[in-house]
Design a protein around this motif. Structure first.
Motif, PDB file in Angstrom:
ATOM      1  N   ASP A   1       1.145  -0.901  -0.284  1.00 47.25           N
ATOM      2  CA  ASP A   1      -0.141   0.224   0.908  1.00 47.25           C
ATOM      3  C   ASP A   1       1.191   1.029   0.008  1.00 47.25           C
ATOM      4  N   ILE A   2       1.471   1.907   0.623  1.00 45.96           N
ATOM      5  CA  ILE A   2       2.742   2.366   0.418  1.00 45.96           C
ATOM      6  C   ILE A   2       3.412   3.125  -0.381  1.00 45.96           C
ATOM      7  N   VAL A   3       4.146   1.588  -1.087  1.00 45.87           N
ATOM      8  CA  VAL A   3       4.180   1.392  -2.460  1.00 45.87           C
ATOM      9  C   VAL A   3       3.647   2.003  -3.018  1.00 45.87           C
ATOM     10  N   LYS A   4       2.166   1.438  -3.425  1.00 47.04           N
ATOM     11  CA  LYS A   4       1.739   2.173  -4.339  1.00 47.04           C
ATOM     12  C   LYS A   4       0.811   3.388  -4.511  1.00 47.04           C
ATOM     13  N   VAL A   5       0.661   3.939  -2.980  1.00 47.72           N
ATOM     14  CA  VAL A   5       0.940   5.771  -2.849  1.00 47.72           C
ATOM     15  C   VAL A   5       1.184   6.336  -3.446  1.00 47.72           C
ATOM     16  N   LEU A   6       3.049   5.956  -2.908  1.00 50.39           N
ATOM     17  CA  LEU A   6       4.550   6.710  -2.959  1.00 50.39           C
ATOM     18  C   LEU A   6       4.471   6.620  -4.940  1.00 50.39           C
ATOM     19  N   ALA A   7       4.171   5.679  -5.787  1.00 52.50           N
ATOM     20  CA  ALA A   7       4.115   4.742  -7.400  1.00 52.50           C
ATOM     21  C   ALA A   7       3.500   6.330  -7.672  1.00 52.50           C
ATOM     22  N   LYS A   8       2.114   6.659  -7.669  1.00 56.59           N
ATOM     23  CA  LYS A   8       1.571   7.695  -7.909  1.00 56.59           C
ATOM     24  C   LYS A   8       2.184   8.787  -7.654  1.00 56.59           C
ATOM     25  N   GLU A   9       2.412   8.867  -6.869  1.00 55.56           N
ATOM     26  CA  GLU A   9       3.045  10.048  -6.665  1.00 55.56           C
ATOM     27  C   GLU A   9       4.659  10.526  -7.131  1.00 55.56           C
ATOM     28  N   GLY A  10       5.126   9.718  -8.362  1.00 52.21           N
ATOM     29  CA  GLY A  10       6.098   9.734  -8.872  1.00 52.21           C
ATOM     30  C   GLY A  10       7.948   9.262  -8.179  1.00 52.21           C
ATOM     31  N   ILE A  11       7.174   8.290  -7.548  1.00 55.24           N
ATOM     32  CA  ILE A  11       8.666   8.088  -6.945  1.00 55.24           C
ATOM     33  C   ILE A  11       8.949   6.653  -7.607  1.00 55.24           C
ATOM     34  N   LYS A  12      10.017   6.113  -8.062  1.00 53.48           N
ATOM     35  CA  LYS A  12      10.316   5.152  -8.897  1.00 53.48           C
ATOM     36  C   LYS A  12      11.445   4.612  -7.991  1.00 53.48           C
ATOM     37  N   HIS A  13      11.963   4.625  -6.932  1.00 52.39           N
ATOM     38  CA  HIS A  13      12.886   3.469  -7.014  1.00 52.39           C
ATOM     39  C   HIS A  13      12.452   4.007  -5.022  1.00 52.39           C
ATOM     40  N   PHE A  14      12.531   2.088  -5.031  1.00 53.82           N
ATOM     41  CA  PHE A  14      12.029   1.807  -2.979  1.00 53.82           C
ATOM     42  C   PHE A  14      12.939   1.136  -2.784  1.00 53.82           C
ATOM     43  N   HIS A  15      13.603   1.507  -1.587  1.00 57.45           N
ATOM     44  CA  HIS A  15      14.697   0.658  -1.051  1.00 57.45           C
ATOM     45  C   HIS A  15      14.146  -0.547   0.487  1.00 57.45           C
ATOM     46  N   PHE A  16      14.841  -1.601   0.454  1.00 60.26           N
ATOM     47  CA  PHE A  16      14.583  -2.433   1.230  1.00 60.26           C
ATOM     48  C   PHE A  16      14.600  -2.978   2.215  1.00 60.26           C
ATOM     49  N   TYR A  17      14.722  -2.714   3.595  1.00 61.08           N
ATOM     50  CA  TYR A  17      15.107  -3.271   4.485  1.00 61.08           C
ATOM     51  C   TYR A  17      14.910  -4.729   4.791  1.00 61.08           C
ATOM     52  N   THR A  18      15.364  -5.862   4.543  1.00 63.43           N
ATOM     53  CA  THR A  18      15.153  -7.057   4.011  1.00 63.43           C
ATOM     54  C   THR A  18      15.256  -7.927   5.479  1.00 63.43           C
ATOM     55  N   LEU A  19      16.508  -6.907   6.440  1.00 61.73           N
ATOM     56  CA  LEU A  19      16.292  -7.873   7.652  1.00 61.73           C
ATOM     57  C   LEU A  19      16.894  -9.420   7.408  1.00 61.73           C
ATOM     58  N   ASN A  20      18.078  -9.518   6.288  1.00 61.04           N
ATOM     59  CA  ASN A  20      18.471 -10.828   5.968  1.00 61.04           C
ATOM     60  C   ASN A  20      16.895 -11.495   6.218  1.00 61.04           C
ATOM     61  N   ARG A  21      16.106 -11.823   5.310  1.00 56.34           N
ATOM     62  CA  ARG A  21      15.706 -12.207   4.671  1.00 56.34           C
ATOM     63  C   ARG A  21      14.734 -12.210   3.876  1.00 56.34           C
ATOM     64  N   SER A  22      14.235 -12.905   2.698  1.00 51.16           N
ATOM     65  CA  SER A  22      13.950 -13.038   1.266  1.00 51.16           C
ATOM     66  C   SER A  22      12.201 -12.483   0.919  1.00 51.16           C
ATOM     67  N   GLU A  23      11.613 -13.425   2.124  1.00 53.68           N
ATOM     68  CA  GLU A  23      10.328 -13.575   1.710  1.00 53.68           C
ATOM     69  C   GLU A  23       9.748 -12.212   1.595  1.00 53.68           C
ATOM     70  N   LEU A  24       9.247 -11.260   2.649  1.00 57.90           N
ATOM     71  CA  LEU A  24       8.344 -10.672   1.950  1.00 57.90           C
ATOM     72  C   LEU A  24       8.453  -9.475   0.719  1.00 57.90           C
ATOM     73  N   SER A  25      10.074  -9.241   1.121  1.00 56.08           N
ATOM     74  CA  SER A  25      10.640  -7.939   0.037  1.00 56.08           C
ATOM     75  C   SER A  25      10.188  -9.033  -1.533  1.00 56.08           C
ATOM     76  N   TYR A  26      10.898 -10.437  -1.756  1.00 55.15           N
ATOM     77  CA  TYR A  26      10.626 -10.956  -2.662  1.00 55.15           C
ATOM     78  C   TYR A  26       8.737 -10.935  -3.317  1.00 55.15           C
ATOM     79  N   ALA A  27       7.864 -11.444  -2.033  1.00 59.87           N
ATOM     80  CA  ALA A  27       6.847 -11.651  -2.594  1.00 59.87           C
ATOM     81  C   ALA A  27       6.315  -9.692  -2.993  1.00 59.87           C
TER      82      ALA A  27
END
Length: 293
Positions: free
Chosen positions: A258-284
């Motif tokens: 939801d955060i990404v969707k809102v910001l993408a509509k505001e022109g944001i094109k790059h998002f940095h994911f704090y993975t905490l060394n786990r891939s599951e959520l970031s990948y999904a």
């Protein structure tokens, strides 16, 4: 009334906006063999998504620093993804920093995340700040430099304007990108972006996204980073079974999406994911955004 065709066009436009974005991922040096296995499985899982870069945080002692050096070099060598070590100036001399920077450059590392670092408990005024480190790195070689930004103000800053002026100094020293602290109120980030532009800060400001996997850990992080956790997020996790990690993961992914969707509509094109060394959520999340891996 919106027609079926108009609805399809709007949906396609929304998907197109999301699929044009870039992502990057942050990891930290593991402190056990089990965590090291988790780290490299996560790197292997996320690398096919073709992130802009993968960054690795910087420990507060020489052993942790060596781990950061080894990890970024291996990431770049094994995956071909640009690897960006974090580098702090609070616990190293200028000569040491120059040596580290030159070693990175000589081994093909071109991007660095430059930070002041956390002050020791008994420390007073630091000898160097992040803006000084940026200038030093630029003097060693023409690095691509990212710095930190704080939409809700750095915990040590006396006020928001002081914090913005500090970010401006980092930009003027040669940084070309700022990665924000994580946040959950998109309006807070957007107001910060607009205030930064009005202050004359010429930087790409990348929102830092923390997919929530553990509510208690989130509250701990938020407590020492000056991040506001809104009531709606508290209510989302209220009453959930602590052992029901599947539901918690799904909820965390949806919040981040939801955060990404809102910001993408505001022109944001790059998002940095704090993975905490786990891939599951970031990948999904990235998969839902249209990334293929």
């Amino acid at each position: 009334m919106v027609s079926y065709a108009q609805g399809i066009d709007a949906l396609n436009q929304s998907l197109s906006e999301l699929r044009d974005i870039d992502v990057s991922f942050e990891f930290f040096p593991p402190n056990s063999e089990k965590m090291e296995n988790t780290l490299w499985k996560s790197v292997e899982r996320l690398a096919p998504l073709k992130p802009s870069y993968m960054s690795v945080t910087y420990g507060a002692n020489s052993g942790e620093r060596d781990k950061t050096h080894d990890i970024v070099k291996r990431i770049q060598k094994d995956t071909g993804v640009i690897a960006a070590p974090h580098l702090t100036c609070i616990d190293a001399s200028e000569a040491e920093l120059r040596t580290i920077a030159q070693d990175y450059w000589d081994t093909g590392i071109r991007k660095i995340v430059a930070l002041r670092g956390d002050l020791p408990d008994n420390s007073t005024k630091p000898k160097m700040y992040a803006s000084d480190l940026v200038a030093l790195l630029k003097d060693v070689a023409d690095f691509d430099i990212s710095v930190a930004a704080y939409p809700e103000k750095h915990p040590e800053a006396p006020n928001a304007q002081f914090d913005l002026l500090n970010l401006k100094r980092k930009a003027e020293a040669g940084a070309n990108e700022a990665i924000s602290q994580f946040f959950f109120d998109t309006s807070t980030f957007l107001r910060f972006r607009d205030r930064a532009a009005a202050t004359g800060i010429d930087l790409d400001i990348v929102p830092g996204i923390l997919p929530v996997t553990n509510y208690k850990t989130l509250l701990k992080f938020a407590g020492f980073t000056n991040v506001h956790v809104p009531n709606w997020l508290h209510k989302q996790f209220e009453g959930l079974d602590e052992n029901d990690q599947t539901t918690r993961n799904l909820l965390g992914a949806n919040i981040a999406m939801d955060i990404v969707k809102v910001l993408a509509k505001e022109g944001i094109k790059h998002f940095h994911f704090y993975t905490l060394n786990r891939s599951e959520l970031s990948y999904a999340i990235c998969h839902m955004l249209g990334a293929k891996g």
